[in-house]
Scaffold this active site. Sequence first.
Site, mmCIF file in Angstrom:
data_model
loop_
_atom_site.group_PDB
_atom_site.id
_atom_site.type_symbol
_atom_site.label_atom_id
_atom_site.label_comp_id
_atom_site.label_asym_id
_atom_site.label_seq_id
_atom_site.Cartn_x
_atom_site.Cartn_y
_atom_site.Cartn_z
ATOM 1 N N GLU A 81 -0.677 -16.280 -10.950
ATOM 2 C CA GLU A 81 0.245 -15.357 -11.600
ATOM 3 C C GLU A 81 1.697 -15.742 -11.341
ATOM 4 O OE1 GLU A 81 -0.601 -11.254 -10.854
ATOM 5 O OE2 GLU A 81 -2.645 -11.422 -11.610
ATOM 6 N N TYR A 133 0.837 -1.198 0.000
ATOM 7 C CA TYR A 133 0.000 0.000 0.000
ATOM 8 C C TYR A 133 0.873 1.249 0.000
ATOM 9 C CZ TYR A 133 -3.740 -3.230 1.124
ATOM 10 O OH TYR A 133 -4.622 -4.270 1.080
ATOM 11 N N ASN A 137 -12.497 -0.929 -5.038
ATOM 12 C CA ASN A 137 -12.298 -1.261 -6.445
ATOM 13 C C ASN A 137 -13.480 -2.074 -6.975
ATOM 14 O OD1 ASN A 137 -11.390 -2.182 -8.937
ATOM 15 N ND2 ASN A 137 -9.759 -3.446 -8.086
ATOM 16 N N CYS A 188 -6.246 -5.419 -7.741
ATOM 17 C CA CYS A 188 -6.052 -5.092 -6.331
ATOM 18 C C CYS A 188 -5.534 -6.289 -5.544
ATOM 19 C CB CYS A 188 -7.337 -4.532 -5.726
ATOM 20 S SG CYS A 188 -8.786 -5.567 -5.945
ATOM 21 N N HIS A 189 -5.646 -7.497 -6.096
ATOM 22 C CA HIS A 189 -5.096 -8.674 -5.409
ATOM 23 C C HIS A 189 -3.572 -8.626 -5.352
ATOM 24 C CE1 HIS A 189 -5.196 -9.787 -9.695
ATOM 25 N NE2 HIS A 189 -4.143 -10.548 -9.430
#
Length: 164
Positions: free
Chosen positions: A155, A97, A120, A128-129
Amino acid sequence: MSTAQLTLIDTPIGAISLTANHRALTHIRFLGDTPQDPTTLEDEHHPVLDLAARELAAYLGGQYHDFTVPLEPQGTPFQQLVWQALKAIPWGETRSYGEIAQAIGQPTAARAVGMANHKNPLPIVIPCHRVIGADGKLTGYNGGMTIKEQLLALEQAQYSMALI
């Protein structure tokens, strides 16, 4: 004023609803593990929803990581700024953040970044993950921590394969 269109899709991470206006995707919502009958309200074939569903299926199948579906998230100017910064996080990587706050030129706004992240309306597509705590630990996620972990693992696996 445009009419919103909705479709429900089943995915490996559970049922998801997609909402769009005539121009762009406006919302993605996690519905949980309850299987849903895929449906589209009003328009049987909505090009934005069709594209979003195809791209999400490919992404969740590990075959795709560049979304092209047009987006129209509604939020404050600050939220929009944060969401643009989230879209700039490279696939397979994470940011804290505080790093997002630095990236938008407001280094003391880490908590506000967290709130914008929470608001979001287009998770996954606006990733946002990929935002984690300053200590490297996973923090909350609208879809739940299990989904956040699954998205990051997907990912990371694909990112690692790309490096080989």
